[in-house]
Design a protein around this motif. Structure first.
Motif, PDB file in Angstrom:
ATOM      1  N   VAL A  81       0.845  -1.135  -0.142  1.00 33.05           N
ATOM      2  CA  VAL A  81      -0.069   0.019   0.159  1.00 33.05           C
ATOM      3  C   VAL A  81       0.879   1.083  -0.118  1.00 33.05           C
ATOM      4  O   VAL A  81       2.184   1.132   0.291  1.00 33.05           O
ATOM      5  CB  VAL A  81      -0.863   0.117   1.112  1.00 33.05           C
ATOM      6  CG1 VAL A  81      -1.950  -1.058   1.421  1.00 33.05           C
ATOM      7  CG2 VAL A  81      -0.249   0.013   2.682  1.00 33.05           C
ATOM      8  N   GLN A  96      -4.213   4.065   4.252  1.00 34.55           N
ATOM      9  CA  GLN A  96      -3.334   2.973   3.291  1.00 34.55           C
ATOM     10  C   GLN A  96      -4.388   2.881   2.055  1.00 34.55           C
ATOM     11  O   GLN A  96      -5.316   2.200   2.168  1.00 34.55           O
ATOM     12  CB  GLN A  96      -3.086   1.721   4.116  1.00 34.55           C
ATOM     13  CG  GLN A  96      -2.426   1.748   5.579  1.00 34.55           C
ATOM     14  CD  GLN A  96      -2.726   0.100   5.997  1.00 34.55           C
ATOM     15  OE1 GLN A  96      -3.599  -0.059   6.359  1.00 34.55           O
ATOM     16  NE2 GLN A  96      -1.774  -0.155   6.882  1.00 34.55           N
ATOM     17  N   GLY A  98      -4.442   0.921  -1.104  1.00 38.22           N
ATOM     18  CA  GLY A  98      -3.994  -0.281  -1.966  1.00 38.22           C
ATOM     19  C   GLY A  98      -4.596  -0.364  -3.303  1.00 38.22           C
ATOM     20  O   GLY A  98      -5.023   0.411  -3.546  1.00 38.22           O
TER      21      GLY A  98
END
Length: 133
Positions: A81, A96, A98
């Protein structure tokens, strides 16, 4: 950042399995992750840099960061990420991003307790830690 610095022992985790499943974490890793109660160690490295380390019998992971700067992170469940941490009104916020999902983690210290609230889509997980070991 001062209130967050130190060693934190996980006491309980609620809703973690559903978050991991939503993030595409495989069954075995989810089951192992749910069994572990990792220690979270947050250190001040100086010059505005910090280190966050999660230690368990199953896996240890860590990353270093500067507040407000994006960096590449490999999560404990092996997802890659782009991550960024900031502090707003006493909350250590982590985003985060991703490939398919974005996860938000808000960490707040209440005395000798650190509460991490993890959000992915509509799912919420609360992980509670106590200071010290």
């Amino acid at each position: 950042m001062e209130p967050f610095i130190g060693t934190w022992k996980m006491e309980k985790s609620e809703g973690f399995d559903k978050i991991m499943e939503r993030l595409g974490v495989d069954y075995f890793t989810r089951k192992m992750g749910n069994m572990m109660k990792p220690n979270l160690i947050i250190s001040d490295l100086g010059d505005g840099r910090y280190n966050m380390r999660s230690e368990s019998k199953f896996k240890t992971s860590e990353f270093s960061f500067k507040l407000g700067e994006q960096f590449k992170e490999v999560t404990p469940d092996s997802r890659e990420v782009m991550s960024m941490l900031t502090v707003e009104d006493g909350v250590l916020k982590q985003e985060q991003v991703g490939k398919d999902k974005t996860t938000y983690i808000d960490r707040v210290v209440y005395g000798n307790e650190l509460r991490a609230t993890v959000k992915a889509d509509e799912l919420v997980c609360v992980r509670t830690y106590s200071r010290g070991m």
